[in-house]
Design a protein around this motif. Sequence first.
Motif, PDB file in Angstrom:
ATOM      1  N   THR A 109       0.844  -1.200   0.000  1.00  0.00           N
ATOM      2  CA  THR A 109       0.000   0.000   0.000  1.00  0.00           C
ATOM      3  C   THR A 109       0.878   1.250   0.000  1.00  0.00           C
ATOM      4  O   THR A 109       1.839   1.353   0.773  1.00  0.00           O
ATOM      5  CB  THR A 109      -0.934  -0.002   1.224  1.00  0.00           C
ATOM      6  N   THR A 153      -3.269   4.477  -1.397  1.00  0.00           N
ATOM      7  CA  THR A 153      -3.823   3.560  -2.395  1.00  0.00           C
ATOM      8  C   THR A 153      -3.324   2.140  -2.121  1.00  0.00           C
ATOM      9  O   THR A 153      -2.127   1.916  -1.933  1.00  0.00           O
ATOM     10  CB  THR A 153      -3.399   3.969  -3.813  1.00  0.00           C
ATOM     11  N   VAL A 203      -6.783   7.547   8.177  1.00  0.00           N
ATOM     12  CA  VAL A 203      -7.600   7.725   6.978  1.00  0.00           C
ATOM     13  C   VAL A 203      -9.073   7.644   7.383  1.00  0.00           C
ATOM     14  O   VAL A 203      -9.580   6.555   7.665  1.00  0.00           O
ATOM     15  CB  VAL A 203      -7.286   6.656   5.913  1.00  0.00           C
ATOM     16  N   VAL A 220     -12.191   5.375   0.263  1.00  0.00           N
ATOM     17  CA  VAL A 220     -12.042   4.029   0.806  1.00  0.00           C
ATOM     18  C   VAL A 220     -13.419   3.371   0.800  1.00  0.00           C
ATOM     19  O   VAL A 220     -14.412   3.981   1.201  1.00  0.00           O
ATOM     20  CB  VAL A 220     -11.451   4.049   2.237  1.00  0.00           C
ATOM     21  N   TYR A 266      -8.486   1.127  -0.977  1.00  0.00           N
ATOM     22  CA  TYR A 266      -8.114   2.537  -0.872  1.00  0.00           C
ATOM     23  C   TYR A 266      -7.694   3.028  -2.254  1.00  0.00           C
ATOM     24  O   TYR A 266      -6.775   2.467  -2.871  1.00  0.00           O
ATOM     25  CB  TYR A 266      -6.966   2.721   0.123  1.00  0.00           C
ATOM     26  N   ALA A 274      -7.213   7.709  -1.232  1.00  0.00           N
ATOM     27  CA  ALA A 274      -7.909   8.208  -0.042  1.00  0.00           C
ATOM     28  C   ALA A 274      -7.009   9.181   0.720  1.00  0.00           C
ATOM     29  O   ALA A 274      -5.804   8.961   0.866  1.00  0.00           O
ATOM     30  CB  ALA A 274      -8.298   7.046   0.871  1.00  0.00           C
TER      31      ALA A 274
END
Length: 597
Positions: A179, A192, A232, A249, A270, A273
């Motif tokens: 990620t 992401t 997030v 998300v 994600y 986000a």
Amino acid sequence: MPIYRAPVKDQLFLLNDVLNIGQYSNLPGFADATPDLVNAILDEAAKFCENELQPINHSGDQEGCTRHEDGSVTTPKGFKEAYEKFVEGGWAGLTQDPEYGGQGLPHVLGFCLEEMMVSANHSFAMYNGLAAGAIAAINIDGSDELKNKFLPPMIEGRWTGTMNLTEPHCGTDLGLLRTKAEPQEDGSYKVTGTKIFISAGEHDLAENIIHLVLARLPDAPKGVKGISLFLVPKVMVDDEGTLGDRNGVVCGSIEEKMGIHGNSTCVLNYDGATGYLIGEANKGLRSMFIMMNAARIGVGIQGLSHSEVSYQNAVDYAKDRIQGRSLKGAATPDKPADPIIVHPDVRRMLMNSKSFNEAARNAALWCGLLVDLSHKAETEEERQWADDMVSLMTPVIKGVFTDRGFENAVNAQQVFGGHGYIAEHGMEQFVRDSRICQIYEGTNGIQALDLVGRKLGANGGRGMQAFFKYATEVREAAKGDDRLRPFTDALGAGLKDLQAATMWLMQNGMANPDNAGAGSVAYMHLFGHVLLGLMWTKMAKVSADALDAGTDDPTFYETKLVTGRYYMKRRMPETGALLAELEAGADEVMALDAANF
């Protein structure tokens, strides 16, 4: 249908008589925890768990969570209403920081509430449990801006939280995660990637969900040294705390699980986000472990919770179910058969659970008290000692309590015979729900490796030395009373085995790390027996003293002594077998080529 009765009397016995939390009334939080307030809190918690959570546990398991086309998720019938009552009752902020709206009461009281909630409804309890871990990480490593914006509604319970570690290609080995987090001009980041197994990842209980996500910056070093932690939110929040647009998300799916069906375990996608860095860049693993360590103790309590509720149901069934006759002759000659509680093997299974439950509850609450003392004790020496004990016991409580919790749930199901295999009685749900506790927040094999690989040698073995010293002091204080000889003798033998096991690991684990790996689970369970034996010795001393002083409830204390003697005579001798298993080494474990399995 299953039942649940919160063990308030036993919790009060531990808080007041064994732990004597009143002696800490000079410390922050404890001053407000007067006996009357503690009684009132536990009584109200019991009512909430018994009357609101337990009745929707079985139905929640049957219904499960529903994902809709837009990615939103609906929890089972009754969950939303129960959560509203949970928030109204102020339960989310019971032990949280008063600076952000919490009540600031001792963590040891929060552990009492955790046990009750999980016994009553494991799936429901997880929604707030994950939020508590997120709150801890934000409070310790978050900026003042993040704390002021996100902590008050989370502590109030209006917003919940999650932890996002696992990805489809990596679990424990977080160095493999992919990620990404791209820095933006305004100081935020665009996150992401895909995360899996995210408990309480999407639901309809709260206005917002605050995800704590591990991700990599573009220039991050490879491996675990290049991981950062980001906050997030599901829904964006402006500077005044007002909710705005949905963030990038979304729940891609709900995992099809063996148990805990009432909790939405999600795949979260994600896609750019917006997130905010928590702590230092590339130091996210340290921040995440704030959550992980708190969660691991909580999961250990979940093992106790399943053992307790399954035991209660098995006892009720064993007293009512008539089948066969006592081996010594008819116990109830006026009936066609005797209740199965007369049979020694049924009693063995029940006593294994009962003797574990009461000692494990003591250990869990002692650990909760130590968490408080590690932050609030008056001297640095006291705070360090408490922190060393918590660090040492965390993998033991997580690993041993959940292994034994599952074992005891299976045995409670066994008491029911064929009826235990039928969903109507709820026993198979306890078995399914308890199974996850051995897996998440670090599998129990990982806990054992953490214990022997990190915790034993930490700070030159300071924590282990302190544990041996403390256990020896408890044993010495109980000597001289013939009623307590079964406790002091068995604890002494267990301590001798644990010391021998520790020395063996020191001598053989360094030379061949596979020796430590092959013996780690045996060592963890040996340690667990000694910890529980230590707790029984403390409870036995208090119970014997209470009987000597005179009490209105002698049966309570006499039952403690009988139950404790069962553990010390029937379970503590297992330390010898575990020591032998450990000392067998790794040769036979590692002998086969992989192709020959």
